[in-house]
Every structure is written in structure tokens, then in C-alpha cells.
Design a protein around this motif. Structure first.
Motif, mmCIF file in Angstrom:
data_model
loop_
_atom_site.group_PDB
_atom_site.id
_atom_site.type_symbol
_atom_site.label_atom_id
_atom_site.label_comp_id
_atom_site.label_asym_id
_atom_site.label_seq_id
_atom_site.Cartn_x
_atom_site.Cartn_y
_atom_site.Cartn_z
ATOM 1 N N TRP A 46 83.733 66.774 41.661
ATOM 2 C CA TRP A 46 82.680 65.768 41.818
ATOM 3 C C TRP A 46 82.878 64.622 40.841
ATOM 4 O O TRP A 46 83.234 64.849 39.680
ATOM 5 N N VAL A 47 82.603 63.418 41.318
ATOM 6 C CA VAL A 47 82.520 62.237 40.452
ATOM 7 C C VAL A 47 81.071 61.787 40.491
ATOM 8 O O VAL A 47 80.454 61.716 41.556
ATOM 9 N N LEU A 48 80.552 61.496 39.316
ATOM 10 C CA LEU A 48 79.141 61.166 39.137
ATOM 11 C C LEU A 48 79.022 59.744 38.607
ATOM 12 O O LEU A 48 79.678 59.401 37.617
ATOM 13 N N ILE A 49 78.222 58.902 39.274
ATOM 14 C CA ILE A 49 77.933 57.546 38.783
ATOM 15 C C ILE A 49 76.439 57.285 38.925
ATOM 16 O O ILE A 49 75.737 57.992 39.656
ATOM 17 N N SER A 50 75.968 56.232 38.230
ATOM 18 C CA SER A 50 74.557 55.860 38.367
ATOM 19 C C SER A 50 74.380 54.656 39.293
ATOM 20 O O SER A 50 73.262 54.237 39.551
ATOM 21 N N GLY A 51 75.482 54.101 39.772
ATOM 22 C CA GLY A 51 75.395 53.013 40.749
ATOM 23 C C GLY A 51 75.287 51.624 40.165
ATOM 24 O O GLY A 51 74.878 50.693 40.855
ATOM 25 N N GLN A 52 75.668 51.455 38.895
ATOM 26 C CA GLN A 52 75.621 50.115 38.304
ATOM 27 C C GLN A 52 76.697 49.230 38.922
ATOM 28 O O GLN A 52 77.804 49.683 39.212
ATOM 29 N N ILE A 53 76.350 47.939 39.071
ATOM 30 C CA ILE A 53 77.316 46.952 39.558
ATOM 31 C C ILE A 53 78.417 46.818 38.511
ATOM 32 O O ILE A 53 78.137 46.664 37.335
ATOM 33 N N LEU A 75 81.438 62.387 45.824
ATOM 34 C CA LEU A 75 80.797 61.379 44.978
ATOM 35 C C LEU A 75 79.291 61.587 44.978
ATOM 36 O O LEU A 75 78.675 61.646 46.041
ATOM 37 N N ALA A 76 78.720 61.694 43.776
ATOM 38 C CA ALA A 76 77.263 61.762 43.624
ATOM 39 C C ALA A 76 76.803 60.499 42.906
ATOM 40 O O ALA A 76 77.412 60.085 41.911
ATOM 41 N N ILE A 77 75.733 59.910 43.419
ATOM 42 C CA ILE A 77 75.129 58.746 42.769
ATOM 43 C C ILE A 77 73.723 59.148 42.356
ATOM 44 O O ILE A 77 72.879 59.439 43.201
ATOM 45 N N LEU A 78 73.507 59.207 41.049
ATOM 46 C CA LEU A 78 72.185 59.517 40.488
ATOM 47 C C LEU A 78 71.695 58.280 39.762
ATOM 48 O O LEU A 78 72.146 57.986 38.655
ATOM 49 N N THR A 79 70.799 57.554 40.415
ATOM 50 C CA THR A 79 70.293 56.324 39.800
ATOM 51 C C THR A 79 69.273 56.683 38.721
ATOM 52 O O THR A 79 68.586 57.700 38.826
ATOM 53 N N PRO A 80 69.170 55.856 37.664
ATOM 54 C CA PRO A 80 68.235 56.179 36.587
ATOM 55 C C PRO A 80 66.769 56.089 37.021
ATOM 56 O O PRO A 80 65.910 56.755 36.453
ATOM 57 N N PHE A 81 66.491 55.260 38.030
ATOM 58 C CA PHE A 81 65.121 55.061 38.522
ATOM 59 C C PHE A 81 65.198 54.500 39.936
ATOM 60 O O PHE A 81 66.270 54.115 40.397
ATOM 61 N N LEU A 82 64.062 54.489 40.616
ATOM 62 C CA LEU A 82 64.017 53.983 41.995
ATOM 63 C C LEU A 82 64.254 52.472 42.044
ATOM 64 O O LEU A 82 63.856 51.749 41.126
ATOM 65 N N SER A 83 64.880 52.014 43.102
ATOM 66 C CA SER A 83 65.060 50.585 43.394
ATOM 67 C C SER A 83 65.740 49.814 42.274
ATOM 68 O O SER A 83 65.342 48.696 41.954
ATOM 69 N N GLN A 84 66.805 50.383 41.693
ATOM 70 C CA GLN A 84 67.476 49.667 40.610
ATOM 71 C C GLN A 84 68.095 48.346 41.075
ATOM 72 O O GLN A 84 68.284 47.444 40.284
ATOM 73 N N GLU A 85 68.345 48.237 42.382
ATOM 74 C CA GLU A 85 68.976 47.027 42.925
ATOM 75 C C GLU A 85 67.972 45.930 43.264
ATOM 76 O O GLU A 85 68.347 44.857 43.739
ATOM 77 N N GLU A 86 66.698 46.188 43.015
ATOM 78 C CA GLU A 86 65.613 45.299 43.434
ATOM 79 C C GLU A 86 65.833 43.818 43.080
ATOM 80 O O GLU A 86 65.583 42.944 43.897
ATOM 81 N N ASN A 87 66.330 43.538 41.882
ATOM 82 C CA ASN A 87 66.479 42.141 41.447
ATOM 83 C C ASN A 87 67.899 41.605 41.604
ATOM 84 O O ASN A 87 68.213 40.538 41.098
ATOM 85 N N TRP A 88 68.757 42.353 42.301
ATOM 86 C CA TRP A 88 70.128 41.903 42.499
ATOM 87 C C TRP A 88 70.181 40.870 43.619
ATOM 88 O O TRP A 88 69.304 40.826 44.484
ATOM 89 N N ASN A 89 71.244 40.066 43.638
ATOM 90 C CA ASN A 89 71.397 39.099 44.730
ATOM 91 C C ASN A 89 71.817 39.841 46.010
ATOM 92 O O ASN A 89 72.207 41.002 45.965
ATOM 93 N N ASP A 90 71.692 39.162 47.137
ATOM 94 C CA ASP A 90 71.927 39.803 48.430
ATOM 95 C C ASP A 90 73.331 40.390 48.593
ATOM 96 O O ASP A 90 73.460 41.527 49.054
ATOM 97 N N PRO A 91 74.401 39.656 48.210
ATOM 98 C CA PRO A 91 75.733 40.264 48.366
ATOM 99 C C PRO A 91 75.870 41.563 47.551
ATOM 100 O O PRO A 91 76.452 42.541 48.042
ATOM 101 N N ASN A 92 75.322 41.595 46.337
ATOM 102 C CA ASN A 92 75.393 42.815 45.517
ATOM 103 C C ASN A 92 74.571 43.945 46.130
ATOM 104 O O ASN A 92 74.990 45.101 46.119
ATOM 105 N N LYS A 93 73.397 43.601 46.680
ATOM 106 C CA LYS A 93 72.571 44.622 47.341
ATOM 107 C C LYS A 93 73.312 45.226 48.529
ATOM 108 O O LYS A 93 73.307 46.443 48.724
#
Length: 185
Positions: A46-53, A75-93
């Protein structure tokens, strides 16, 4: 034996990378791939990430590439909190959603949106508990967000010598660039 490895490192803006076709991403992915292939020889599952850009999502792309030759790698993605991408720009989302859609496991550690830096500390602790190895793009000469995780990982290594830290520095990346240029000549 490393069954679970986490990947982290600089966010893309900390490296001055703002476009998905930046040549630097290719070299970073090559360096990550080299470490992961080595860990796969040691029974990585397993590879574990938090999903940071940045390094984490590029690492996810490397996992997807490796799954062609290592179909048992997950691959497991464990984000630190809900909706971490909320303030990202559209291409990054969109890019983030694409990565999430291909992951084998996705969950948020905190079931709330961002509230405090404690959510990041909780994520770091969980990642260090769950993994036997860390692949990190971090150079102690360039401060940045991976510093905190790196410090915690070094503390873990003091109490658990079997924990592996595979730090990729800018010097290591320079080697990857030179190696690639040498191959292409």
C-alpha cells in the motif's frame, strides 16, 4: 519489510510548479518511482497519501503507472479533513477528483472541514502509525510544509529503527535529471 509506505513532500507552489506539463514533475516522478520500485522488492502493498497538490498527487500518478506491472499495489488517500480541495482552483480540483476516482481507498481522518492545525498533526501521527516507510521529497536546506512530517518521522525512527525514511533531496533530483539527459544523448 515495508508493507505500507507513505509519500509526501512539497506542495507544487513551494517548488514553483504551476502547470501539469512542467518538466520538473517528470523528474520528481522518476525519483519517486525509483524509491517505490525498490520498496516493491521489499513487499510493498500500500501507498498512503493525504492528497495534497504537489508531490503527493504526483506520487499517486506513479502508483497508477506501477500498477500496470504490480497489480497488487494499492493506493489509499486519507485526507486530514473533509473538503480539503474546497479553495483550490478548478483545474486542481479536477485533477484531484481524477486521482481520487482511481484510488483503491479514500477516507477523511477528521469528519469535519478544516478547523485547526491539529487536524494535520493527527494525520501525521496516523500516517506514521500505519506505515513502515516514508518516501519524502524534502531538502533540509529549503524550508517548507514537509518539515513537520519529516521531524515526526525522524522521532519515530529513533524509537523504531526498522522504520525507513527515504528522503529525496534536490541533489538527488539533480542526479535524476543528469541520468535522464545522459540516457537521451
Amino acid at each position: 519489510m515495508s508493507n505500507v509506505a507513505c509519500i509526501t513532500g512539497y506542495k507544487s507552489f513551494e517548488l514553483g510548479v504551476f502547470k501539469q506539463d512542467d518538466k520538473a514533475i517528470h523528474y520528481i516522478k522518476q525519483a519517486l518511482k525509483k524509491e517505490l520500485v525498490s520498496l516493491l522488492d521489499e513487499e510493498l502493498e500500500w501507498v498512503l497519501i493525504s492528497g495534497q497538490i504537489g508531490v503527493e498527487l504526483w506520487g499517486a500518478e506513479v502508483v497508477f503507472e506501477l500498477q500496470e506491472d504490480y497489480p497488487d499495489l494499492k493506493l489509499a488517500i486519507l485526507t486530514p479533513f473533509l473538503s480539503q480541495e474546497e479553495n483550490w482552483n478548478d483545474p486542481n480540483k479536477e485533477y484531484y477528483e481524477l486521482i481520487l476516482s482511481q484510488a483503491d481507498f479514500v477516507e477523511s481522518i477528521s469528519k469535519e472541514p478544516y478547523k485547526s492545525p491539529q487536524q494535520f498533526r493527527n494525520k501525521n501521527q496516523l500516517f506514521l502509525q500505519k506505515s513502515q516507510a516514508l518516501v519524502i521529497l524534502y531538502d533540509e536546506e529549503k524550508e517548507g510544509s514537509p518539515r513537520y512530517f519529516y521531524q515526526e518521522a525522524k522521532k519515530k525512527k529513533e524509537t523504531d529503527p526498522s522504520f525507513e525514511i527515504r528522503a529525496i533531496t534536490f541533489h538527488d533530483l539533480q542526479w535524476v535529471v543528469e541520468e535522464e539527459q545522459w540516457k537521451n544523448e
